[in-house]
Design an enzyme around this catalytic site. Structure first.
Site, PDB file in Angstrom:
ATOM      1  N   MET A  63       0.843  -1.189   0.000  1.00  0.00           N
ATOM      2  CA  MET A  63       0.000   0.000   0.000  1.00  0.00           C
ATOM      3  C   MET A  63       0.881   1.242   0.000  1.00  0.00           C
ATOM      4  O   MET A  63       1.630   1.471   0.954  1.00  0.00           O
ATOM      5  CB  MET A  63      -0.909   0.006   1.234  1.00  0.00           C
ATOM      6  CG  MET A  63      -1.901  -1.134   1.276  1.00  0.00           C
ATOM      7  SD  MET A  63      -2.892  -1.117   2.789  1.00  0.00           S
ATOM      8  CE  MET A  63      -1.653  -1.684   3.973  1.00  0.00           C
ATOM      9  N   ILE A 113       1.730  -4.982   8.187  1.00  0.00           N
ATOM     10  CA  ILE A 113       3.156  -4.670   8.340  1.00  0.00           C
ATOM     11  C   ILE A 113       3.375  -3.176   8.144  1.00  0.00           C
ATOM     12  O   ILE A 113       2.992  -2.613   7.114  1.00  0.00           O
ATOM     13  CB  ILE A 113       4.002  -5.458   7.319  1.00  0.00           C
ATOM     14  CG1 ILE A 113       3.744  -6.968   7.466  1.00  0.00           C
ATOM     15  CG2 ILE A 113       5.483  -5.151   7.493  1.00  0.00           C
ATOM     16  CD1 ILE A 113       4.364  -7.790   6.360  1.00  0.00           C
ATOM     17  N   GLY A 128       1.544   4.307   4.515  1.00  0.00           N
ATOM     18  CA  GLY A 128       2.405   3.443   3.729  1.00  0.00           C
ATOM     19  C   GLY A 128       2.765   2.143   4.413  1.00  0.00           C
ATOM     20  O   GLY A 128       3.347   2.162   5.480  1.00  0.00           O
ATOM     21  N   SER A 129       2.439   1.005   3.832  1.00  0.00           N
ATOM     22  CA  SER A 129       2.605  -0.254   4.532  1.00  0.00           C
ATOM     23  C   SER A 129       2.312  -1.434   3.614  1.00  0.00           C
ATOM     24  O   SER A 129       2.259  -1.288   2.399  1.00  0.00           O
ATOM     25  CB  SER A 129       1.680  -0.280   5.750  1.00  0.00           C
ATOM     26  OG  SER A 129       0.419   0.277   5.418  1.00  0.00           O
ATOM     27  N   ARG A 130       2.067  -2.595   4.229  1.00  0.00           N
ATOM     28  CA  ARG A 130       1.851  -3.813   3.454  1.00  0.00           C
ATOM     29  C   ARG A 130       1.025  -4.806   4.266  1.00  0.00           C
ATOM     30  O   ARG A 130       1.045  -4.788   5.501  1.00  0.00           O
ATOM     31  CB  ARG A 130       3.215  -4.414   3.125  1.00  0.00           C
ATOM     32  CG  ARG A 130       3.188  -5.798   2.513  1.00  0.00           C
ATOM     33  CD  ARG A 130       4.605  -6.180   2.147  1.00  0.00           C
ATOM     34  NE  ARG A 130       4.906  -7.561   2.410  1.00  0.00           N
ATOM     35  CZ  ARG A 130       6.126  -8.079   2.381  1.00  0.00           C
ATOM     36  NH1 ARG A 130       7.151  -7.312   2.132  1.00  0.00           N
ATOM     37  NH2 ARG A 130       6.321  -9.359   2.615  1.00  0.00           N
TER      38      ARG A 130
END
Length: 250
Positions: A120, A178, A208-210
């Protein structure tokens, strides 16, 4: 009227509307607006005030929370996140999702499964959703680093939160939120024991991440590397019917 076509919100006319802003982000946007007005109106520092005002618009956009149309077929596994499919790999699930945590509830079984990683960016919607309907069995937070979330090792080294959901037939799916380079907080909306529907909001990650999703053993990915996913709508895989038959016969 019988036979009238309705949209997903039960309206007779389809109309575009602004997505709502999640409460978690409203305070940050309002703070940015207030600070920008101070620089613009009190100090007349346009070089600072206008960028801050633009930043406040970006903050509101980041925390947008649009409605989604979730597929009704209960064997489908939907994406928990908006973003880009950055990795698809055959891996062992995290130990936190497998080991006996003392609750008496089984975790994921040993053995490699397909992991789908969804990256993301700061431009994506960051509300995360349940990939299946079921009961939240585990929610495990782990502090860690803030490496680029697009890296494979972020799954094991970054700040993260594991979530395990169990369906009524016993099928269990784990996924992991994450944190990335900019993200500094994972915010859960659920707790162990909560019942959730497929596509229901379960948390968010700031800036911002995953998200990693661990499909059940034998389940193939229905998305490809580089494909964009929509949380609650894009189908990642489909649970096999054999498990459903076993669950009914027991």
């Amino acid at each position: 009227m019988a036979g009238e076509l309705l949209d997903n919100q039960g309206r007779g006319d389809v109309a575009w509307s602004l997505p709502r802003i999640h409460p978690e982000g409203r305070k940050y946007g309002l703070i940015a607006i207030a600070v920008s007005l101070v620089f613009l109106l009190l100090f007349d520092w346009e070089i600072v005030g206008w960028p801050l005002l633009a930043l406040s618009a970006g903050i509101f956009a980041f925390f947008r929370d649009p409605e989604r149309v979730v597929p009704h077929e209960d064997t489908l596994i939907v994406s928990p996140a908006d973003g880009l499919v950055s990795l698809i790999a055959l891996v062992e699930p995290p130990e936190e999702l497998k080991i006996d945590d003392g609750s008496g509830i089984d975790g994921l079984p040993d053995g490699p499964v397909t992991r789908i990683s969804i990256f993301m960016s700061v431009f994506d919607v960051h509300i995360n959703r349940a990939p299946i309907a079921g009961v939240i069995r585990r929610l495990v937070y782990l502090p860690g680093k803030f490496l680029n979330a697009d890296l494979d090792k972020a799954s094991e080294e970054n700040e993260r939160q594991h979530i395990l959901i169990e369906r009524a037939d016993g099928t269990r799916i784990g996924f992991t939120q994450i944190a990335g380079l900019v993200a500094r907080r994972i915010v859960p909306f659920v707790k162990p024991g909560d019942t959730v529907g497929a596509g229901q909001r379960v948390g968010l990650i700031r800036f911002g991440s995953r998200v990693d999703v661990y499909l059940p053993a034998g389940t193939d990915s229905r998305v490809l590397l580089g494909q964009r996913c929509i949380a609650g709508e894009t189908v990642l895989g489909e649970i096999g019917t054999q498990k459903l038959i076993e669950g009914v016969s027991q």
